[in-house]
Design a protein around this motif. Structure first.
Motif, PDB file in Angstrom:
ATOM      1  N   GLU A 150      -4.366   6.979   4.326  1.00  0.00           N
ATOM      2  CA  GLU A 150      -4.193   7.348   2.936  1.00  0.00           C
ATOM      3  C   GLU A 150      -4.988   8.575   2.729  1.00  0.00           C
ATOM      4  OE1 GLU A 150      -6.419   4.039   0.663  1.00  0.00           O
ATOM      5  OE2 GLU A 150      -5.208   2.541   1.731  1.00  0.00           O
ATOM      6  N   ARG A 153       0.761  -1.155   0.020  1.00  0.00           N
ATOM      7  CA  ARG A 153       0.109  -0.037  -0.133  1.00  0.00           C
ATOM      8  C   ARG A 153       0.937   1.263  -0.021  1.00  0.00           C
ATOM      9  NH1 ARG A 153      -3.911  -0.281   4.997  1.00  0.00           N
ATOM     10  NH2 ARG A 153      -4.177  -1.869   4.080  1.00  0.00           N
ATOM     11  N   GLU A 154       1.985   1.208   0.746  1.00  0.00           N
ATOM     12  CA  GLU A 154       2.872   2.354   0.822  1.00  0.00           C
ATOM     13  C   GLU A 154       3.595   2.658  -0.503  1.00  0.00           C
ATOM     14  OE1 GLU A 154       3.988   4.812   2.794  1.00  0.00           O
ATOM     15  OE2 GLU A 154       2.292   4.103   4.426  1.00  0.00           O
ATOM     16  N   ARG A 164      -2.674  11.571   3.314  1.00  0.00           N
ATOM     17  CA  ARG A 164      -1.735  11.494   2.300  1.00  0.00           C
ATOM     18  C   ARG A 164      -1.925  11.889   0.831  1.00  0.00           C
ATOM     19  NH1 ARG A 164       2.686   7.944   3.296  1.00  0.00           N
ATOM     20  NH2 ARG A 164       3.305   8.127   1.244  1.00  0.00           N
ATOM     21  N   LEU A 165      -3.189  11.555   0.671  1.00  0.00           N
ATOM     22  CA  LEU A 165      -3.445  11.815  -0.807  1.00  0.00           C
ATOM     23  C   LEU A 165      -4.667  12.933  -0.931  1.00  0.00           C
ATOM     24  CD1 LEU A 165      -3.837   8.166  -2.056  1.00  0.00           C
ATOM     25  CD2 LEU A 165      -2.011   9.830  -2.491  1.00  0.00           C
ATOM     26  N   MET A 222       0.801   4.062  -2.972  1.00  0.00           N
ATOM     27  CA  MET A 222       0.627   5.234  -2.548  1.00  0.00           C
ATOM     28  C   MET A 222       1.605   6.096  -3.239  1.00  0.00           C
ATOM     29  SD  MET A 222      -1.062   6.433   1.057  1.00  0.00           S
ATOM     30  CE  MET A 222      -0.324   5.347   2.144  1.00  0.00           C
TER      31      MET A 222
END
Ligand SMILES: Nc1ncnc2c1ncn2[C@@H]1O[C@H](COP(=O)(O)OP(=O)(O)OP(=O)(O)O)[C@@H](O)[C@H]1O
Ligand SMILES: [Mg+2]
Lengths: 281, 256
Positions: free
Chosen positions: B192, B165-166, B195-196, B169
């Motif tokens: 998430e 996932r990291e 971060r996004l 991302m």
């Protein structure tokens, strides 16, 4: 061969235990996995034939009850030498191929309709359920009136016999296609026809192919029935004739021919599955 | 291109799933939607993508379609939705085949998107041979192939382990820095989201209403290095959600 659990003797566990009381964790996995054991099938087959032949030779099996395999084989050789083998096989294979192909194609088409359109499902599915269990043999006189006493009625019997299982396999396969894949196709704006062709049909293919296995066997079963009336040549006709004359060696020879056809068809469908379904694990 | 959702209300049977939701996804903006399980996030996204009709309200597009976009609103699914019988390039090809593109050009597009998602070496592989992260990369490549204006992503990383996932991302951030796509990004994962997301929309439990909107001005590319600040933001979002999540957890769902 399939669900065989592996039995470990507890004795070996005890034997390998050392002084400090350490011992291996007992193995409890295994089983439920298919291994391919190549020569098992022919060996089983040969063993049965050998026992049968021995039984006949020793008089344990009376020749009136069951002829020896060697006699049946003799009848086959006879067929071959008189050249009748190809006549019978040719006539039967023609009926099988034409009837099964037409029945399968129609079955896939109708199955797709039932799978795709609510109206077709509402209208046709009860009809299919009502007609599937009708023994096609019982309808043979009708088929003779409709399609003539020649090839028509014979092909029709096989066609109807293979049609219904194919319909059911196909629409079941369509129903089982992952809805998410269809939604994906729609979300990318794929046309209806593309979704059917590229997502639904391949997704239903495993079910359709296992339907083929069943319909092919049904076709062979119906072959004998179809050749009951007005057939001069054909393996079914040959068997029925032998039966009427109580020529048991010929009867067994004919039945062996049918089994052989069944084996070859199963093998061909296996090949087809390998080709079309290689994407499966 | 802009996506506008206006007063969306939706019911399933007798249950109200979405209640009067309005939001806008601006050009080049990633909007994250978080909310407790079953609050209607996926439903909202389906409505936004035109896969479902809302009972009330409307989903609108504003502004011109970008040049050459084959499918302005493009989905990325949680379960990847790859055809298991098609290879990686076949799966990308699938969504181009209906657009009457010449074979040579189609091959060029496929090669390009596979290169952009570092998948060139796997063009001939079947989905079953790929790891989860690779499958989702294929799905992203497929989405890029149709030159989307707005990506609709329904928990795209939820089926992956946390390391993968990291990585993905990071990939998404790189991609966004280069292409400035707009996205509506549904997730369970608050990390998430911070971060996004340019904006994080917090939905209440069912019936889903907009509970709060958290704006994050920090540039996407810098976020990986300023995790401490994100941590505070993430905690703020969690404070907003906590009660809702607790209540939602105790509810008995009467819808199958
Ligand atoms: N097609 C449907 N028919 C009936 N009810 C549905 C349907 N789809 C969703 N629901 C119900 O609507 C509610 C919202 O579902 P939705 O999938 O949108 O929630 P979600 O926020 O995406 O949940 P999750 O976080 O678990 O993905 C749920 O209670 C679900 O059971
Ligand atoms: Mg969901």
């Amino acid at each position: 061969m399939s669900h065989d659990a592996t039995h470990e003797q507890p004795a070996t566990d005890a034997a390998t235990a050392n002084e400090s009381g350490q011992r291996p964790v007992p193995f409890r996995g295994g089983g439920f996995v298919h291994r391919s054991l190549g020569p098992v099938a022919p060996l089983v087959f040969l063993a049965i034939l050998a026992v049968w032949e021995l039984g006949s030779r020793s008089g344990f099996i009376s020749p009136i009850a069951l002829p020896a395999p060697s006699e049946a084989f003799g009848a086959l050789v006879d067929l071959f030498q008189t050249g009748m083998l190809w006549k019978h096989l040719g006539a039967s294979l023609y009926r099988l191929v034409v009837g099964w192909t037409l029945g399968s194609l129609l079955g896939i088409a109708v199955g797709l309709f039932i799978g795709l359109f609510s109206l077709a499902r509402a209208g046709l599915l009860p009809l299919v359920s009502a007609l599937f269990p009708v023994p096609k043999i019982a309808l043979l006189p009708l088929f003779i009136i409709w399609f003539g006493i020649g090839e028509g009625s014979k092909v029709a019997t096989i066609l109807f016999g293979t049609f219904f299982p194919t319909v059911i396999a196909t629409y079941g396969g369509v129903d089982n296609v992952d809805r998410n894949l269809i939604r994906m196709g729609q979300s990318f704006g794929m046309s209806w026809l593309s979704i059917v062709r590229k997502i639904i049909l391949p997704g239903a293919m495993p079910a359709i192919l296992s339907g083929f296995r069943i319909s092919a066997s049904i076709a062979i079963v119906l072959l004998v029935a179809a050749e009951m009336i007005g057939a001069e040549f054909g393996v079914g006709a040959y068997i029925l004739m032998a039966g009427a004359l109580f020529a048991l060696d010929q009867l067994i020879a004919g039945v062996a021919l049918l089994s052989l056809i069944g084996l070859i068809i199963a093998w061909l469908i296996g090949k087809l599955e390998k080709r079309l379904l290689s994407w499966r694990t | 291109m802009q996506l506008l959702l206006q007063n969306i209300t939706h019911h399933y049977g007798g249950t109200t799933v979405l209640d009067d939701i309005s939001l806008t996804v601006d050009d080049g903006e990633i909007v994250c939607i978080v909310g407790p399980s079953g609050c209607g996030k996926s439903t909202l996204l389906r409505i936004a993508g035109g896969l479902e009709k809302p009972d009330q309200g409307q989903a609108l597009l504003a502004g011109p379609e970008p040049d050459g976009s084959l499918n302005p609103l493009t989905y990325i699914f949680q379960d990847f939705a790859l055809l298991p019988w098609r290879s990686v390039e076949g799966n990308v090809s699938l969504v181009l085949e209906d657009h009457g593109i010449a074979a040579a050009e189609r091959r060029a597009i496929i090669a390009d998107v596979l290169a952009r998602t570092n998948l060139s070496d796997f063009a001939k592989a079947l989905p079953r041979q790929l790891s989860g992260g690779m499958k989702q990369r294929v799905a992203i490549a497929r989405a890029l192939a149709v030159k989307p204006a707005i990506m609709l992503m329904d928990e795209p990383l939820s089926a992956l382990d946390s390391q993968t996932r990291e990585l993905l991302m990071d990939d998404l951030v790189t991609l966004w820095t280069r292409e400035r796509f707009s996205a509506c990004y549904v997730t369970h994962n608050l990390n998430e989201a911070v971060r996004l997301g340019r904006r994080i929309i917090v939905l209440s439990r069912r019936p889903g209403r907009i509970r709060d909107v958290v704006e994050i001005d920090m540039p996407l590319a810098e976020r990986a290095d300023r995790l401490a600040e994100l941590e505070t933001l993430q905690r703020r979002v969690w404070e907003i959600m906590r009660e809702e999540a607790r209540e939602a957890d105790r509810e008995i769902s009467d819808v199958a």
